[in-house]
Enzyme design. Structure first.
Site, PDB file in Angstrom:
ATOM      1  N   CYS A 101       1.758  -6.733 -11.794  1.00  0.00           N
ATOM      2  CA  CYS A 101       2.421  -6.591 -10.502  1.00  0.00           C
ATOM      3  C   CYS A 101       1.730  -7.609  -9.601  1.00  0.00           C
ATOM      4  CB  CYS A 101       2.252  -5.179  -9.957  1.00  0.00           C
ATOM      5  SG  CYS A 101       2.831  -5.009  -8.254  1.00  0.00           S
ATOM      6  N   CYS A 104       1.354  -6.285  -5.705  1.00  0.00           N
ATOM      7  CA  CYS A 104       0.420  -5.195  -5.377  1.00  0.00           C
ATOM      8  C   CYS A 104      -0.210  -4.700  -6.665  1.00  0.00           C
ATOM      9  CB  CYS A 104       1.078  -4.093  -4.554  1.00  0.00           C
ATOM     10  SG  CYS A 104       2.723  -3.567  -5.071  1.00  0.00           S
ATOM     11  N   SER A 105       0.149  -3.510  -7.124  1.00  0.00           N
ATOM     12  CA  SER A 105      -0.544  -2.978  -8.301  1.00  0.00           C
ATOM     13  C   SER A 105       0.326  -1.988  -9.055  1.00  0.00           C
ATOM     14  CB  SER A 105      -1.829  -2.287  -7.856  1.00  0.00           C
ATOM     15  OG  SER A 105      -1.508  -1.275  -6.913  1.00  0.00           O
ATOM     16  N   CYS A 106       1.659  -2.168  -9.014  1.00  0.00           N
ATOM     17  CA  CYS A 106       2.572  -1.221  -9.666  1.00  0.00           C
ATOM     18  C   CYS A 106       2.241  -1.115 -11.145  1.00  0.00           C
ATOM     19  CB  CYS A 106       4.011  -1.650  -9.452  1.00  0.00           C
ATOM     20  SG  CYS A 106       4.440  -1.695  -7.695  1.00  0.00           S
TER      21      CYS A 106
END
Lengths: 193, 93, 118
Positions: A101, A104-106
């Site tokens: 991702c 962000c950090s999905c």
């Protein structure tokens, strides 16, 4: 990296925030505890490993998993009540998939557990879309030349999980033994089984 | 004017520390931040996209210096201040 | 709801630079790709991030890009999940044809007749 001092400061501020919100009647300590416990209880890489082992031993399940990941993992009791869509991408002799991702950090939290620090790092997020082979080599993954590499950058509400290749010499293994072979990184695509 | 979070393809972040940390949280306050985030979002105080927006709007130097959950805490604080739930500076020492 | 971009549709991402939250990363702006599949509808995050609760719901598509088209080199693919607003159909071949026709017409005008009459 946060030093001890920074950590103590932010820990104090977080406590103060929680106290303020309790005073305002927006949260209770018990509710926050419950939410944290639920977060940890529902989310583990053992879940993803079990899904993979089932797919390796049950062709019909595997085809359902690749067609509609969310529905298939719900058969095993995962992702109940989640608004997210699971998309499982299969590694083959000629294709390799890896997940990121960049914004962000999905991450498929429920099936993989809380993500490792490297997954959230700028180094990984910036580089894997640009030079996936070099990144995979840093993880010790050397792909045969000619392997088609696909990087899945989760920019919406789909969560991706890799279905790794079943290793040679595992024909006699039980589903549970097979699940024991599957690592978190293999489900992200930064390792093979 | 892409924001600082939009790092795909950016050069210079160096080698990846591939060590496989298995602990979900490195400190208790990180767990509290996640608990607060989920509780407040569940109550409709803010939505996930507002939260993402607040993280991305951090000044770039601050974003890069902050740890992952420090960013979360900053975003929660900014949103609660913006919505008048807490006063600016109310959490400072 | 019929999807505007069925699988296999050649699309181009918008080349804009919004001063707000968006899920079209800068590395994929103004790039050509191919729709892999629709993923289901969701609120447009660009609007939803304002928190006003009036975000339109749109189809999201998984779109595959060639590394060469993104970075000028490389043999891998990158797939992004993109809202319908970020995409337009890529009619590049048609528009190149149109451009060629326009040039031909211009040339014909300059020569005081149509190309066919010459």
């Amino acid at each position: 990296m946060s030093g001890d001092h920074t950590d103590a400061t932010i820990a104090r501020r977080v406590r103060r925030l929680e106290t303020l919100l309790e005073e305002k009647g927006l949260v209770t300590g018990e509710k926050v505890d419950e939410v944290i416990d639920a977060f940890l209880a529902e989310s583990s890489p053992a879940n993803g490993a079990r899904v993979v082992a089932r797919a390796w031993t049950d062709e019909a399940f595997k085809s359902r998993l690749l067609r509609d990941g969310t529905a298939a993992v719900r058969e095993l009791g995962y992702m109940d009540g989640s608004y997210q869509r699971l998309r499982v991408v299969e590694n083959t002799a000629t294709t390799h998939n890896v997940i990121v991702c960049t914004l962000c950090s999905c991450y498929p939290l429920r099936l993989l557990g809380p993500s490792p620090s490297w997954y959230k790092s700028e180094a990984y997020r910036s580089r894997v879309v640009r030079e996936p082979r070099a990144v995979l080599a840093e993880f010790g993954v050397e792909l045969p030349p000619g392997t088609q590499v696909t990087v899945w950058d989760s920019s919406a509400e789909s969560r991706y999980m890799v279905l790794p290749r079943r290793p040679e010499g595992t024909a006699g293994m039980s589903e549970e033994e097979l699940a024991g072979l599957v690592t978190r990184n293999a489900l992200i695509g930064t390792a093979v089984v | 004017m892409a924001r600082i979070n939009d790092v795909g393809g950016t050069q210079g972040f160096g080698a990846i520390d591939t060590s496989d940390d298995t602990e979900p949280f490195h400190a208790d306050w990180e767990a509290r931040v996640v608990g607060l985030f989920n509780t407040l979002r569940g109550q409709g105080v803010f939505n996930t996209n507002e939260f993402r927006d607040a993280i991305e709007s951090m000044p770039p130097a601050e974003y890069l210096a902050a740890s992952y959950y420090e960013r979360w805490f900053t975003a929660i604080r900014v949103l609660l201040e913006r919505k008048g739930v807490i006063e600016p500076g109310e959490l400072d020492d | 709801m019929t999807d505007r971009f069925p699988p296999g549709t050649r699309v181009r991402t918008f080349h804009h630079d919004p001063p707000h939250h968006t899920r079209l990363p800068r590395y994929a702006r103004g790039k050509r790709g191919v729709v892999v599949e629709p993923e289901g509808p969701d609120e447009l995050p660009d609007i939803s991030a304002r928190g006003s609760g009036d975000a339109p719901v749109e189809q999201i598509y998984a779109v595959r890009f060639e590394a060469r088209d993104l970075w000028g080199e490389g043999d891998h693919h990158v797939v992004l999940d993109l809202w319908e607003s970020y995409l337009e159909e890529d009619l590049a071949e048609d528009s190149e044809d149109d451009l060629a026709e326009d040039l031909e017409d211009d040339l014909a005008d300059d020569l005081g007749g149509t190309a066919d009459e010459r």
